[in-house]
Design a protein around this motif. Structure first.
Motif, PDB file in Angstrom:
ATOM      1  N   GLN A  48       0.904  -1.227  -0.122  1.00  0.00           N
ATOM      2  CA  GLN A  48      -0.152   0.007   0.079  1.00  0.00           C
ATOM      3  C   GLN A  48       0.878   1.630   0.108  1.00  0.00           C
ATOM      4  N   ASN A  49       0.524   2.209  -0.970  1.00  0.00           N
ATOM      5  CA  ASN A  49       1.236   3.450  -0.899  1.00  0.00           C
ATOM      6  C   ASN A  49       2.669   3.501  -1.604  1.00  0.00           C
ATOM      7  N   ASN A  50       2.817   2.264  -2.243  1.00  0.00           N
ATOM      8  CA  ASN A  50       4.219   2.509  -2.920  1.00  0.00           C
ATOM      9  C   ASN A  50       4.081   2.839  -4.167  1.00  0.00           C
ATOM     10  N   ILE A  51       5.156   3.563  -4.409  1.00  0.00           N
ATOM     11  CA  ILE A  51       5.273   4.104  -6.221  1.00  0.00           C
ATOM     12  C   ILE A  51       5.632   3.080  -6.851  1.00  0.00           C
TER      13      ILE A  51
ATOM     14  N   THR B  82      -7.340  -7.906  -7.499  1.00  0.00           N
ATOM     15  CA  THR B  82      -7.630  -6.363  -7.942  1.00  0.00           C
ATOM     16  C   THR B  82      -6.617  -5.311  -7.637  1.00  0.00           C
ATOM     17  N   ALA B  83      -6.564  -4.416  -8.244  1.00  0.00           N
ATOM     18  CA  ALA B  83      -5.605  -3.227  -7.824  1.00  0.00           C
ATOM     19  C   ALA B  83      -6.261  -1.916  -8.070  1.00  0.00           C
ATOM     20  N   HIS B  84      -5.876  -0.935  -7.121  1.00  0.00           N
ATOM     21  CA  HIS B  84      -6.496   0.492  -7.231  1.00  0.00           C
ATOM     22  C   HIS B  84      -4.847   1.192  -7.485  1.00  0.00           C
ATOM     23  N   THR B  85      -4.732   2.125  -8.243  1.00  0.00           N
ATOM     24  CA  THR B  85      -3.379   2.737  -8.442  1.00  0.00           C
ATOM     25  C   THR B  85      -4.070   4.327  -8.736  1.00  0.00           C
ATOM     26  N   THR B  86      -3.046   5.322  -8.522  1.00  0.00           N
ATOM     27  CA  THR B  86      -3.320   6.770  -8.653  1.00  0.00           C
ATOM     28  C   THR B  86      -2.244   7.352  -9.352  1.00  0.00           C
ATOM     29  N   LEU B  87      -2.717   8.190 -10.289  1.00  0.00           N
ATOM     30  CA  LEU B  87      -1.671   9.045 -11.174  1.00  0.00           C
ATOM     31  C   LEU B  87      -1.472  10.631  -9.991  1.00  0.00           C
TER      32      LEU B  87
ATOM     33  N   TRP C 229       3.700  10.712 -10.658  1.00  0.00           N
ATOM     34  CA  TRP C 229       4.281   9.373 -10.526  1.00  0.00           C
ATOM     35  C   TRP C 229       2.750   8.598 -10.201  1.00  0.00           C
ATOM     36  N   VAL C 230       3.206   7.190 -10.310  1.00  0.00           N
ATOM     37  CA  VAL C 230       1.950   6.319 -10.141  1.00  0.00           C
ATOM     38  C   VAL C 230       1.938   5.604  -8.847  1.00  0.00           C
ATOM     39  N   GLN C 231       0.851   5.391  -8.017  1.00  0.00           N
ATOM     40  CA  GLN C 231       1.220   4.806  -6.669  1.00  0.00           C
ATOM     41  C   GLN C 231       0.192   4.001  -6.626  1.00  0.00           C
ATOM     42  N   MET C 232       0.393   2.622  -5.922  1.00  0.00           N
ATOM     43  CA  MET C 232      -0.586   1.743  -5.368  1.00  0.00           C
ATOM     44  C   MET C 232      -1.305   2.121  -4.298  1.00  0.00           C
ATOM     45  N   ASN C 233      -2.537   2.035  -4.205  1.00  0.00           N
ATOM     46  CA  ASN C 233      -3.560   2.607  -3.291  1.00  0.00           C
ATOM     47  C   ASN C 233      -4.200   1.341  -2.413  1.00  0.00           C
ATOM     48  N   ASN C 234      -4.333  -0.034  -2.789  1.00  0.00           N
ATOM     49  CA  ASN C 234      -4.778  -0.800  -1.854  1.00  0.00           C
ATOM     50  C   ASN C 234      -3.695  -1.545  -1.036  1.00  0.00           C
ATOM     51  N   LYS C 235      -4.173  -2.207  -0.169  1.00  0.00           N
ATOM     52  CA  LYS C 235      -3.380  -2.683   1.030  1.00  0.00           C
ATOM     53  C   LYS C 235      -2.157  -3.313   0.277  1.00  0.00           C
ATOM     54  N   ALA C 236      -2.133  -4.440  -0.624  1.00  0.00           N
ATOM     55  CA  ALA C 236      -1.139  -5.087  -1.428  1.00  0.00           C
ATOM     56  C   ALA C 236      -1.735  -5.560  -2.396  1.00  0.00           C
ATOM     57  N   SER C 237      -0.962  -5.634  -3.548  1.00  0.00           N
ATOM     58  CA  SER C 237      -1.501  -6.071  -4.724  1.00  0.00           C
ATOM     59  C   SER C 237      -0.113  -6.110  -5.791  1.00  0.00           C
TER      60      SER C 237
END
Length: 156
Positions: A49-52, A94-99, A133-141
């Motif tokens: 979670q929250n890794n770039i 599943t995955a949630h990422t953010t730009l 940058w792009v960042q992972m938003n869910n706990k782990a994916s």
């Protein structure tokens, strides 16, 4: 749908490979090139979670993109409007990422399981020193293979 996303990736690679034009022939100076496309290595790439996301396989390079951190920093003389695209495939989870732009969420991407894909392509006004940058938003994916790309191209 997958074919449309792959075609978008090819389009950005072709855009990145254009030249800046002739110099010294009386034409106005060509703008400073600002473009990159990066992807992930093959296989499943795990993120907490929250890794770039560190896209470290360069298809088109720009000195503003740091493949060790996954962050693009707009350099001096490279301010302007950018076309930015993120494509993701998550594999079996599943995955949630953010730009993100300077830490703030610009757009979200979401995939379900079974190798779903998602793409966001946006226009961003960026000034010198801005970072995206792009960042992972869910706990782990995980993100699966080279189907994940991050591209930015300054629009002249």
């Amino acid at each position: 749908m997958i074919m449309a996303n792959i075609l978008k990736c090819f389009l950005f690679v072709f855009i990145c490979r254009t030249t800046n034009g002739a110099a010294g022939n009386g034409d106005p100076p060509a703008p400073v090139k600002a473009a990159f496309t990066a992807t992930l290595p093959g296989g499943a790439n795990q993120y907490g979670q929250n890794n770039i996301i560190r896209y470290n396989q360069m298809l088109c390079t720009d000195d503003g993109y740091n493949h060790n951190t996954g962050i693009f920093t707009v350099g001096a003389g490279k301010a302007g409007n950018y076309l930015v695209s993120v494509t993701m495939m998550s594999g079996l989870v599943t995955a949630h990422t953010t730009l993100r732009k300077n830490g703030a969420i610009y757009v979200w991407l979401y995939t379900g399981n079974q190798y779903d894909m998602a793409t966001q392509t946006v226009c961003m006004e960026l000034i010198a020193g801005d970072q995206i940058w792009v960042q992972m938003n869910n706990k782990a994916s995980s993100l699966f293979d080279v189907y994940n790309t991050f591209t930015a191209v300054r629009i002249n």
